[in-house]
Design a protein around this motif. Structure first.
Motif, PDB file in Angstrom:
ATOM      1  N   GLU A 190     121.371  76.840  25.925  1.00 53.12           N
ATOM      2  CA  GLU A 190     121.835  78.193  26.185  1.00 53.12           C
ATOM      3  C   GLU A 190     120.902  79.198  25.519  1.00 53.12           C
ATOM      4  O   GLU A 190     120.187  78.866  24.569  1.00 53.12           O
ATOM      5  CB  GLU A 190     123.275  78.391  25.682  1.00 53.12           C
ATOM      6  CG  GLU A 190     124.285  77.461  26.343  1.00 53.12           C
ATOM      7  CD  GLU A 190     125.687  77.662  25.808  1.00 53.12           C
ATOM      8  OE1 GLU A 190     125.852  78.546  24.927  1.00 53.12           O
ATOM      9  OE2 GLU A 190     126.604  76.962  26.256  1.00 53.12           O
ATOM     10  N   THR A 191     120.960  80.432  26.008  1.00 49.83           N
ATOM     11  CA  THR A 191     120.102  81.464  25.454  1.00 49.83           C
ATOM     12  C   THR A 191     120.433  81.765  24.003  1.00 49.83           C
ATOM     13  O   THR A 191     119.544  82.051  23.199  1.00 49.83           O
ATOM     14  CB  THR A 191     120.212  82.745  26.293  1.00 49.83           C
ATOM     15  OG1 THR A 191     119.903  82.442  27.664  1.00 49.83           O
ATOM     16  CG2 THR A 191     119.253  83.817  25.803  1.00 49.83           C
ATOM     17  N   ARG A 192     121.694  81.661  23.629  1.00 52.69           N
ATOM     18  CA  ARG A 192     122.080  81.956  22.253  1.00 52.69           C
ATOM     19  C   ARG A 192     121.573  80.905  21.268  1.00 52.69           C
ATOM     20  O   ARG A 192     121.644  81.114  20.057  1.00 52.69           O
ATOM     21  CB  ARG A 192     123.599  82.038  22.158  1.00 52.69           C
ATOM     22  CG  ARG A 192     124.326  80.748  22.521  1.00 52.69           C
ATOM     23  CD  ARG A 192     125.823  80.929  22.440  1.00 52.69           C
ATOM     24  NE  ARG A 192     126.540  79.706  22.802  1.00 52.69           N
ATOM     25  CZ  ARG A 192     127.870  79.615  22.824  1.00 52.69           C
ATOM     26  NH1 ARG A 192     128.603  80.674  22.517  1.00 52.69           N
ATOM     27  NH2 ARG A 192     128.453  78.487  23.160  1.00 52.69           N
ATOM     28  N   ASP A 193     121.071  79.776  21.768  1.00 50.29           N
ATOM     29  CA  ASP A 193     120.498  78.753  20.887  1.00 50.29           C
ATOM     30  C   ASP A 193     119.035  79.004  20.570  1.00 50.29           C
ATOM     31  O   ASP A 193     118.389  78.167  19.931  1.00 50.29           O
ATOM     32  CB  ASP A 193     120.640  77.365  21.524  1.00 50.29           C
ATOM     33  CG  ASP A 193     122.090  76.952  21.697  1.00 50.29           C
ATOM     34  OD1 ASP A 193     122.915  77.349  20.849  1.00 50.29           O
ATOM     35  OD2 ASP A 193     122.398  76.235  22.676  1.00 50.29           O
ATOM     36  N   ALA A 194     118.489  80.147  21.006  1.00 53.75           N
ATOM     37  CA  ALA A 194     117.069  80.426  20.776  1.00 53.75           C
ATOM     38  C   ALA A 194     116.762  80.506  19.279  1.00 53.75           C
ATOM     39  O   ALA A 194     115.707  80.048  18.825  1.00 53.75           O
ATOM     40  CB  ALA A 194     116.663  81.727  21.466  1.00 53.75           C
ATOM     41  N   GLY A 195     117.671  81.086  18.499  1.00 48.79           N
ATOM     42  CA  GLY A 195     117.446  81.159  17.058  1.00 48.79           C
ATOM     43  C   GLY A 195     117.435  79.796  16.406  1.00 48.79           C
ATOM     44  O   GLY A 195     116.602  79.520  15.528  1.00 48.79           O
TER      45      GLY A 195
ATOM     46  N   PHE B 124     104.348  71.914  20.283  1.00 54.11           N
ATOM     47  CA  PHE B 124     105.794  71.989  20.439  1.00 54.11           C
ATOM     48  C   PHE B 124     106.115  72.916  21.608  1.00 54.11           C
ATOM     49  O   PHE B 124     105.690  74.078  21.633  1.00 54.11           O
ATOM     50  CB  PHE B 124     106.460  72.508  19.166  1.00 54.11           C
ATOM     51  CG  PHE B 124     106.239  71.630  17.968  1.00 54.11           C
ATOM     52  CD1 PHE B 124     106.800  70.369  17.897  1.00 54.11           C
ATOM     53  CD2 PHE B 124     105.455  72.068  16.910  1.00 54.11           C
ATOM     54  CE1 PHE B 124     106.589  69.554  16.804  1.00 54.11           C
ATOM     55  CE2 PHE B 124     105.247  71.264  15.805  1.00 54.11           C
ATOM     56  CZ  PHE B 124     105.809  70.007  15.756  1.00 54.11           C
ATOM     57  N   LEU B 125     106.846  72.386  22.567  1.00 53.92           N
ATOM     58  CA  LEU B 125     107.269  73.153  23.733  1.00 53.92           C
ATOM     59  C   LEU B 125     108.729  73.541  23.545  1.00 53.92           C
ATOM     60  O   LEU B 125     109.625  72.694  23.612  1.00 53.92           O
ATOM     61  CB  LEU B 125     107.087  72.326  25.009  1.00 53.92           C
ATOM     62  CG  LEU B 125     107.546  72.975  26.313  1.00 53.92           C
ATOM     63  CD1 LEU B 125     106.791  74.270  26.578  1.00 53.92           C
ATOM     64  CD2 LEU B 125     107.373  72.010  27.481  1.00 53.92           C
ATOM     65  N   LEU B 126     108.980  74.833  23.298  1.00 50.66           N
ATOM     66  CA  LEU B 126     110.340  75.339  23.106  1.00 50.66           C
ATOM     67  C   LEU B 126     110.865  75.830  24.441  1.00 50.66           C
ATOM     68  O   LEU B 126     110.224  76.645  25.106  1.00 50.66           O
ATOM     69  CB  LEU B 126     110.360  76.465  22.071  1.00 50.66           C
ATOM     70  CG  LEU B 126     109.642  76.205  20.744  1.00 50.66           C
ATOM     71  CD1 LEU B 126     109.906  77.354  19.770  1.00 50.66           C
ATOM     72  CD2 LEU B 126     110.058  74.887  20.135  1.00 50.66           C
ATOM     73  N   ARG B 127     112.047  75.369  24.798  1.00 47.11           N
ATOM     74  CA  ARG B 127     112.642  75.726  26.086  1.00 47.11           C
ATOM     75  C   ARG B 127     113.951  76.456  25.840  1.00 47.11           C
ATOM     76  O   ARG B 127     114.899  75.894  25.282  1.00 47.11           O
ATOM     77  CB  ARG B 127     112.895  74.466  26.917  1.00 47.11           C
ATOM     78  CG  ARG B 127     111.657  73.636  27.238  1.00 47.11           C
ATOM     79  CD  ARG B 127     110.875  74.215  28.376  1.00 47.11           C
ATOM     80  NE  ARG B 127     111.696  74.250  29.580  1.00 47.11           N
ATOM     81  CZ  ARG B 127     111.826  73.211  30.415  1.00 47.11           C
ATOM     82  NH1 ARG B 127     111.195  72.073  30.155  1.00 47.11           N
ATOM     83  NH2 ARG B 127     112.572  73.314  31.490  1.00 47.11           N
ATOM     84  N   GLN B 128     114.013  77.717  26.249  1.00 51.54           N
ATOM     85  CA  GLN B 128     115.252  78.487  26.175  1.00 51.54           C
ATOM     86  C   GLN B 128     116.021  78.310  27.473  1.00 51.54           C
ATOM     87  O   GLN B 128     115.507  78.610  28.546  1.00 51.54           O
ATOM     88  CB  GLN B 128     114.952  79.968  25.956  1.00 51.54           C
ATOM     89  CG  GLN B 128     114.405  80.332  24.601  1.00 51.54           C
ATOM     90  CD  GLN B 128     114.331  81.834  24.431  1.00 51.54           C
ATOM     91  OE1 GLN B 128     114.908  82.584  25.210  1.00 51.54           O
ATOM     92  NE2 GLN B 128     113.610  82.277  23.420  1.00 51.54           N
ATOM     93  N   ALA B 129     117.263  77.844  27.343  1.00 51.58           N
ATOM     94  CA  ALA B 129     118.143  77.646  28.498  1.00 51.58           C
ATOM     95  C   ALA B 129     117.436  76.835  29.583  1.00 51.58           C
ATOM     96  O   ALA B 129     117.531  77.129  30.775  1.00 51.58           O
ATOM     97  CB  ALA B 129     118.610  78.994  29.059  1.00 51.58           C
TER      98      ALA B 129
END
Length: 346
Positions: free
Chosen positions: A94-99, A211-216
């Motif tokens: 989810e988008t709120r997990d970006a932090g 590191f590949l960070l994936r938002q939502a």
């Protein structure tokens, strides 16, 4: 026979290439010419003394090729930790997990920088949409929580995703960087299997993690050998000498699930980040880190003192209830009936 030998050699070449991409390199065993050891696969090449066996299992990899998080259950499930020279996916559903995803990535960067001397900078790549939605890491928080100096973290803001991918590919081949972080939102079409293979190959050649960070983002086929799903976990109360401090917020906590790994072992873990030691710690059941009592038992006695009972309300000192145990059952002097009071003479 010549065509069969050529075809067999082509098949072995393809298998070696696939094993190199997946990170499972072939094993070389010594054996007499023309003989195969017991238990070897039927397609093993026995034409030379250097017997090459391409297998689907895990290859023998040195222990220093992995980044250990400090949480033993997670490292064991990953087969020794996160691969250093590889592409690693970190997903936030989810988008709120970006932090939480960003904090987990910064914790991994802190572990990498602890092992380097001199310390190299880290490049964080993202599009304008990413940084507008999730923001930039706070400089003072980098130093206080992760031990990362603000000058050690570089940012590259690209206007489009294709530009961010190009910057990531060029940065992944540079040995002057400790790590490369690429943050992407959603599941774009350009982030396909070919693009992740290029990133993974650049990371392997440079010996640096990407590191590949994936938002939502959703789980899709990629060349990354490890995929972790990260979300925020409830922080435990702050630990003090007297015990947990009620109503307080303790260390940052993460819920980490293994979506893909070399060992193909699933698992979900709750990790706490220790900002003092800069290492992850596995949270035990109940949230207690150490079940041993803080104060040791007395040395003058064989057994410790019994636990105190319930707290009772006692009468004030000097009151009739405090003078006699039976006085509390009797009414006070002004409340006594007049006919049983002492008589007065005259």
């Amino acid at each position: 026979m010549a065509m069969t030998a050529v075809a067999r050699e082509t098949v072995f070449a393809l298998r070696r290439q696939i094993a190199k991409i997946e990170g499972t390199l072939p094993d070389r065993l010594q054996a007499p010419a023309g003989t195969a050891p017991a238990g070897s696969p039927p397609d093993a090449d026995v034409t030379s003394r250097n017997l090459t066996i391409v297998r689907r299992g895990l290859a023998v990899v040195p222990s220093d090729a992995f980044l250990r998080t400090g949480a033993e259950p997670l490292d064991a499930a990953l087969g020794g930790g996160l691969p250093k020279a590889a592409l690693t996916e970190i997903h936030g559903t989810e988008t709120r997990d970006a932090g939480a995803v960003a904090g987990f990535a910064l914790a991994l960067v802190s572990l990498i920088l602890k092992q380097q001397q001199p310390r190299l900078p880290v490049l964080w790549i993202g599009t304008s949409e990413i940084f507008r939605e999730a923001g930039f890491p706070y400089a003072r928080g980098l130093h206080g929580l992760f031990g990362i100096e603000p000058g050690e973290l570089l940012f590259s803001e690209a206007p489009r995703l294709v530009d961010a991918l190009w910057v990531a590919e060029e940065a992944a081949r540079m040995t002057a960087l400790a790590a490369v972080i690429l943050e992407i939102r959603g599941s774009p079409q350009r982030l396909d299997l070919t693009a992740t293979r290029r990133l993974h190959a650049r990371a392997q050649n440079a010996g640096r993690p990407v590191f590949l960070l994936r938002q939502a983002g959703e789980a899709e086929p990629t060349a990354a050998p490890v995929r972790l799903i990260v979300s925020a976990a409830s922080s435990a109360s702050r630990a003090t000498i007297a015990g947990p401090l009620a109503g307080s917020i303790g260390r940052p906590a993460f819920t980490v699930s293994i979506g893909k790994s070399r060992t193909a072992l699933p698992g979900q873990f709750t990790l706490e980040w220790n900002p003092d030691e800069h290492v992850f710690e596995q949270r035990r059941a109940g949230g207690a880190k150490n079940p041993v009592p803080v104060v040791p038992a007395s040395r003058r006695r064989k057994d410790p003192a019994p636990a105190s009972g319930a707290v009772l309300a006692f009468a004030a000192v000097g009151s009739p209830a405090a003078i006699s145990p039976t006085a509390r059952d009797q009414p006070s002097r002004p409340q006594r009936p007049a006919h049983i009071g002492p008589r007065r003479a005259g």
